[in-house]
Motif scaffolding. Structure first.
Motif, PDB file in Angstrom:
ATOM      1  N   VAL A   1      67.097 -33.586  34.096  1.00 31.03           N
ATOM      2  CA  VAL A   1      67.878 -32.393  33.702  1.00 31.03           C
ATOM      3  C   VAL A   1      66.918 -31.274  33.285  1.00 31.03           C
ATOM      4  O   VAL A   1      67.051 -30.127  33.730  1.00 31.03           O
ATOM      5  CB  VAL A   1      68.870 -32.732  32.564  1.00 31.03           C
ATOM      6  N   THR A   2      65.924 -31.620  32.479  1.00 29.86           N
ATOM      7  CA  THR A   2      64.949 -30.619  32.022  1.00 29.86           C
ATOM      8  C   THR A   2      64.182 -30.042  33.221  1.00 29.86           C
ATOM      9  O   THR A   2      63.972 -28.827  33.309  1.00 29.86           O
ATOM     10  CB  THR A   2      63.957 -31.275  31.028  1.00 29.86           C
TER      11      THR A   2
ATOM     12  N   MET B   1      82.156 -26.841  29.179  1.00 35.80           N
ATOM     13  CA  MET B   1      80.789 -27.341  29.005  1.00 35.80           C
ATOM     14  C   MET B   1      79.784 -26.198  29.108  1.00 35.80           C
ATOM     15  O   MET B   1      80.008 -25.249  29.858  1.00 35.80           O
ATOM     16  CB  MET B   1      80.459 -28.367  30.087  1.00 35.80           C
ATOM     17  N   ASN B   2      78.655 -26.355  28.386  1.00 33.99           N
ATOM     18  CA  ASN B   2      77.570 -25.410  28.626  1.00 33.99           C
ATOM     19  C   ASN B   2      76.717 -25.951  29.771  1.00 33.99           C
ATOM     20  O   ASN B   2      76.966 -27.053  30.281  1.00 33.99           O
ATOM     21  CB  ASN B   2      76.772 -25.129  27.345  1.00 33.99           C
ATOM     22  N   VAL B   3      75.730 -25.165  30.173  1.00 37.70           N
ATOM     23  CA  VAL B   3      74.956 -25.505  31.376  1.00 37.70           C
ATOM     24  C   VAL B   3      74.256 -26.862  31.227  1.00 37.70           C
ATOM     25  O   VAL B   3      74.327 -27.712  32.120  1.00 37.70           O
ATOM     26  CB  VAL B   3      73.945 -24.371  31.678  1.00 37.70           C
ATOM     27  N   THR B   4      73.619 -27.076  30.076  1.00 37.58           N
ATOM     28  CA  THR B   4      72.901 -28.346  29.872  1.00 37.58           C
ATOM     29  C   THR B   4      73.873 -29.522  29.899  1.00 37.58           C
ATOM     30  O   THR B   4      73.605 -30.539  30.555  1.00 37.58           O
ATOM     31  CB  THR B   4      72.139 -28.318  28.523  1.00 37.58           C
TER      32      THR B   4
ATOM     33  N   LEU C   1      65.302 -24.320  38.598  1.00 35.51           N
ATOM     34  CA  LEU C   1      66.298 -23.301  38.979  1.00 35.51           C
ATOM     35  C   LEU C   1      66.289 -22.113  38.026  1.00 35.51           C
ATOM     36  O   LEU C   1      67.185 -21.280  38.083  1.00 35.51           O
ATOM     37  CB  LEU C   1      67.699 -23.933  39.006  1.00 35.51           C
ATOM     38  N   ASN C   2      65.293 -22.103  37.142  1.00 35.48           N
ATOM     39  CA  ASN C   2      65.151 -20.979  36.220  1.00 35.48           C
ATOM     40  C   ASN C   2      66.426 -20.771  35.385  1.00 35.48           C
ATOM     41  O   ASN C   2      66.957 -19.663  35.300  1.00 35.48           O
ATOM     42  CB  ASN C   2      64.809 -19.725  37.029  1.00 35.48           C
ATOM     43  N   LEU C   3      66.881 -21.853  34.762  1.00 33.15           N
ATOM     44  CA  LEU C   3      68.139 -21.800  34.008  1.00 33.15           C
ATOM     45  C   LEU C   3      67.916 -21.835  32.489  1.00 33.15           C
ATOM     46  O   LEU C   3      68.871 -21.982  31.741  1.00 33.15           O
ATOM     47  CB  LEU C   3      69.035 -22.984  34.409  1.00 33.15           C
ATOM     48  N   LYS C   4      66.633 -21.706  32.079  1.00 35.26           N
ATOM     49  CA  LYS C   4      66.319 -21.836  30.647  1.00 35.26           C
ATOM     50  C   LYS C   4      67.148 -20.908  29.773  1.00 35.26           C
ATOM     51  O   LYS C   4      67.664 -21.307  28.734  1.00 35.26           O
ATOM     52  CB  LYS C   4      64.835 -21.573  30.424  1.00 35.26           C
ATOM     53  N   ASP C   5      67.265 -19.653  30.225  1.00 32.27           N
ATOM     54  CA  ASP C   5      67.992 -18.668  29.411  1.00 32.27           C
ATOM     55  C   ASP C   5      69.492 -18.941  29.369  1.00 32.27           C
ATOM     56  O   ASP C   5      70.202 -18.423  28.516  1.00 32.27           O
ATOM     57  CB  ASP C   5      67.774 -17.252  29.965  1.00 32.27           C
ATOM     58  N   LEU C   6      69.960 -19.739  30.318  1.00 37.83           N
ATOM     59  CA  LEU C   6      71.410 -19.963  30.420  1.00 37.83           C
ATOM     60  C   LEU C   6      71.833 -21.305  29.852  1.00 37.83           C
ATOM     61  O   LEU C   6      73.025 -21.591  29.764  1.00 37.83           O
ATOM     62  CB  LEU C   6      71.853 -19.907  31.893  1.00 37.83           C
ATOM     63  N   ARG C   7      70.857 -22.147  29.495  1.00 40.93           N
ATOM     64  CA  ARG C   7      71.191 -23.558  29.245  1.00 40.93           C
ATOM     65  C   ARG C   7      72.209 -23.788  28.124  1.00 40.93           C
ATOM     66  O   ARG C   7      72.940 -24.767  28.164  1.00 40.93           O
ATOM     67  CB  ARG C   7      69.938 -24.390  29.025  1.00 40.93           C
ATOM     68  N   ASN C   8      72.247 -22.888  27.146  1.00 36.08           N
ATOM     69  CA  ASN C   8      73.220 -23.086  26.061  1.00 36.08           C
ATOM     70  C   ASN C   8      74.494 -22.250  26.236  1.00 36.08           C
ATOM     71  O   ASN C   8      75.358 -22.240  25.376  1.00 36.08           O
ATOM     72  CB  ASN C   8      72.579 -22.763  24.708  1.00 36.08           C
ATOM     73  N   LYS C   9      74.552 -21.543  27.366  1.00 33.92           N
ATOM     74  CA  LYS C   9      75.743 -20.709  27.615  1.00 33.92           C
ATOM     75  C   LYS C   9      76.834 -21.548  28.243  1.00 33.92           C
ATOM     76  O   LYS C   9      76.564 -22.436  29.057  1.00 33.92           O
ATOM     77  CB  LYS C   9      75.387 -19.567  28.576  1.00 33.92           C
ATOM     78  N   ARG C  10      78.067 -21.226  27.894  1.00 30.29           N
ATOM     79  CA  ARG C  10      79.201 -21.900  28.521  1.00 30.29           C
ATOM     80  C   ARG C  10      79.294 -21.486  29.982  1.00 30.29           C
ATOM     81  O   ARG C  10      79.100 -20.317  30.302  1.00 30.29           O
ATOM     82  CB  ARG C  10      80.491 -21.509  27.816  1.00 30.29           C
ATOM     83  N   PHE C  11      79.646 -22.439  30.820  1.00 27.98           N
ATOM     84  CA  PHE C  11      79.708 -22.176  32.254  1.00 27.98           C
ATOM     85  C   PHE C  11      80.676 -21.025  32.552  1.00 27.98           C
ATOM     86  O   PHE C  11      80.386 -20.176  33.389  1.00 27.98           O
ATOM     87  CB  PHE C  11      80.124 -23.455  32.994  1.00 27.98           C
TER      88      PHE C  11
END
Lengths: 233, 292
Positions: free
Chosen positions: B120-121, B100-103, B127-137
């Motif tokens: 979720v948004t 899964m990705n972060v989102t 947690l300042n996760l905007k840059d990571l949201r589409n990255k795979r965990f």
């Protein structure tokens, strides 16, 4: 629960994509070979023309292994620890995985049965009644029962053991367990096809598998400690 | 529906453990633990490795069924849905579904916890996760993974939070940010926060629950814990000359202090001298000294 099953179904397609593709492609290739062989034979050989549909449960079991793969992965990654804390119980976890497996079998059977029907029309110009009969009383029930047995046995095995990798893992062994009953019925079924013994054989094995699956599900719900679903890490 | 325990005073304890023994596969890890929490606050759970902190959290979260005794959350048995709906839980295992990705991971848990897409948004922003949201965990660094894992507890507001080492594997800056968020969360909530680190414990809470060999050693104020000697190691960024240091061990400059309360002071003194700090750690666990 519904969204959990939907999410895991999509993940199972992704996780088990290779098995899903192999299951579908193999069933279509085998069916093509046997349908063509039967069509060029001098006299009608019922056994050969039906071999494609007789072998379908083997490929259905193979194609549905993605559900079990998701279960093993989630247990290893500690997902179930959180799910249990949120109130998801052992029965729901096991049942949702079975539903995911049923979804995968439906994909394999849907494509493979359609393929078999098309091949039959192509090679013989008709759909024999015996083929419909075999699909309804053998292929479909035995595929679901074998796959459920494979999935349930794999989940329990995986919960009772600690991280065995590779072919010896619960996923690897359970696939063989799931294929086993179908293989026995298929081999014996070839001799009885079209007779009432065939129906008794398929019905008996399917019933035994369903009883075993239900018994395992009930036993897991009643007896399995929740700590069995925690990650080994 | 599970019936709520009735108390003569009318108000149920927020968390109650009454003679609880618990463990794994019949092997007792916790034995005869009893305490009662009536007041919202951060309760730091301290204890050396293997003391039973994680087992305590798992028992409170209704994951482990106690062998004996009673566990209640808000007056309900810990295994009931009523109790579970009042608490959130974070363990040292990330528990993010593979692939899964972060989102997607946050949406997965939002669905299970009954949170919304808007939550979720909000949590991604918090947690300042905007840059990571589409990255795979699986592609994230250890610290980033921990951030995503921690994000889960902010999806839905609960009364009781069980946080098992939420800042492990994080750099000091991120750990401090997480502690700030936890402090913000703590108004009118009960937070049980486990840590190995006495400095972190003093920074975040005033109440302490000390577990020693599966038994309750202390339930009280953190000031009751005294240390004879407190040595910290500071790893710096590209500096060879570090004042106030009593020596060096590996990459760490050593500082002998009276106690964890002196840590912020030494950090600010070093910062004034222009020294960039990469990591601060306890060189000996003072808790292990205490438990000898």
């Amino acid at each position: 629960m519904k969204s959990f099953v939907q999410t895991n179904f999509k993940r199972a397609i992704k996780f088990g994509s290779l098995y899903l593709i192999i299951g579908i492609v193999m069933s279509l290739v085998i069916s093509t070979i046997f349908s063509w062989t039967a069509s060029i034979a001098d006299e009608e050989i019922l056994f050969i023309s039906q071999l494609g549909t007789l072998m379908l449960p083997l490929f259905a079991v193979m194609g549905s292994v993605g559900g079990l793969m998701v279960f093993v992965s989630d247990r290893t990654k500690g997902v179930y620890e959180y799910l249990i804390a949120y109130g998801v119980n052992v029965y729901e976890i096991f049942w949702s995985t079975l539903l995911v497996s049923f979804g995968l079998i439906t994909i394999v059977l849907g494509i493979s049965i359609t393929g078999n029907v098309v091949l039959s029309l192509l090679f013989s110009g008709s759909i024999p009644f015996s083929m419909i009969e075999t699909l309804l009383i053998y292929t479909i029930p035995l595929s679901y029962a074998s796959s459920a047995f494979m999935c349930m046995a794999g989940m329990i095995w995986s919960s009772l053991t600690v991280g065995i990798p590779g072919v010896n893992s619960p996923v690897g062994i359970s696939m063989i367990l799931g294929i086993g009953p179908s293989l026995v019925v298929m081999l014996l079924g070839g001799f009885f096809i079209g007779s009432s013994y065939f129906l008794m054989l398929v019905g008996g094995v399917t019933l035994i598998l369903i009883v075993l699956v239900v018994a395992m599900l009930v036993a897991a719900n009643k007896m399995m400690n929740r700590e069995r679903l925690l990650s080994d890490a | 529906m599970v019936e709520k325990y009735s108390y003569p005073s009318g108000s149920s304890p927020l968390v109650l453990l009454d003679s609880v023994s618990s463990g794994y596969f019949g092997r007792k890890i916790l034995e005869g633990i009893s305490f009662r929490i009536d007041e919202p606050a951060i309760y730091v759970v301290l204890g050396p490795n293997g003391a039973g902190k994680t087992t305590l959290f798992r028992t409170l979260a209704g994951i482990l069924k106690p062998y004996s005794g009673r566990v209640e959350i808000g007056g309900y048995p810990s295994e009931s849905q009523e109790a579970r709906s009042q608490l959130d839980y974070l363990t040292h295992i990330e528990g993010i579904p593979e692939g899964m990705n972060v989102t997607n991971a946050l949406q997965f848990y939002a669905n299970i916890a009954g949170a919304t897409e808007a939550d979720v948004t909000r949590v991604i922003d918090l947690l300042n996760l905007k840059d990571l949201r589409n990255k795979r965990f699986g592609q994230l660094s250890q610290g980033q993974k921990k951030r995503v894992s921690v994000a889960r507890i902010f999806l839905k507001e609960k009364q009781v939070y069980l946080l098992d080492e939420p800042t492990s594997n994080m750099d000091p800056k991120m750990a401090s940010e997480i502690r700030e968020l936890v402090l913000g969360l703590s108004k009118n909530k009960v937070i049980l926060y486990s840590s190995h680190n006495l400095f972190e414990a003093r920074e975040i809470g005033s109440k302490v629950i000390v577990i020693k060999q599966g038994k309750l050693a202390l339930f009280g104020n953190i000031s009751e814990i005294k240390t004879e000697k407190y040595t910290i190691g500071i790893r710096t960024l590209g500096t060879d000359d570090v004042p106030y240091s009593s020596g060096k061990e590996g990459d760490y400059y050593l500082f002998e202090l009276q106690g964890p309360e002196e840590v912020p002071d030494i950090i600010s003194k070093l910062s004034e001298k222009g020294i960039k700090i990469r990591e601060v750690k306890e060189m000996q666990n003072p808790l292990e000294e205490l438990f000898k």
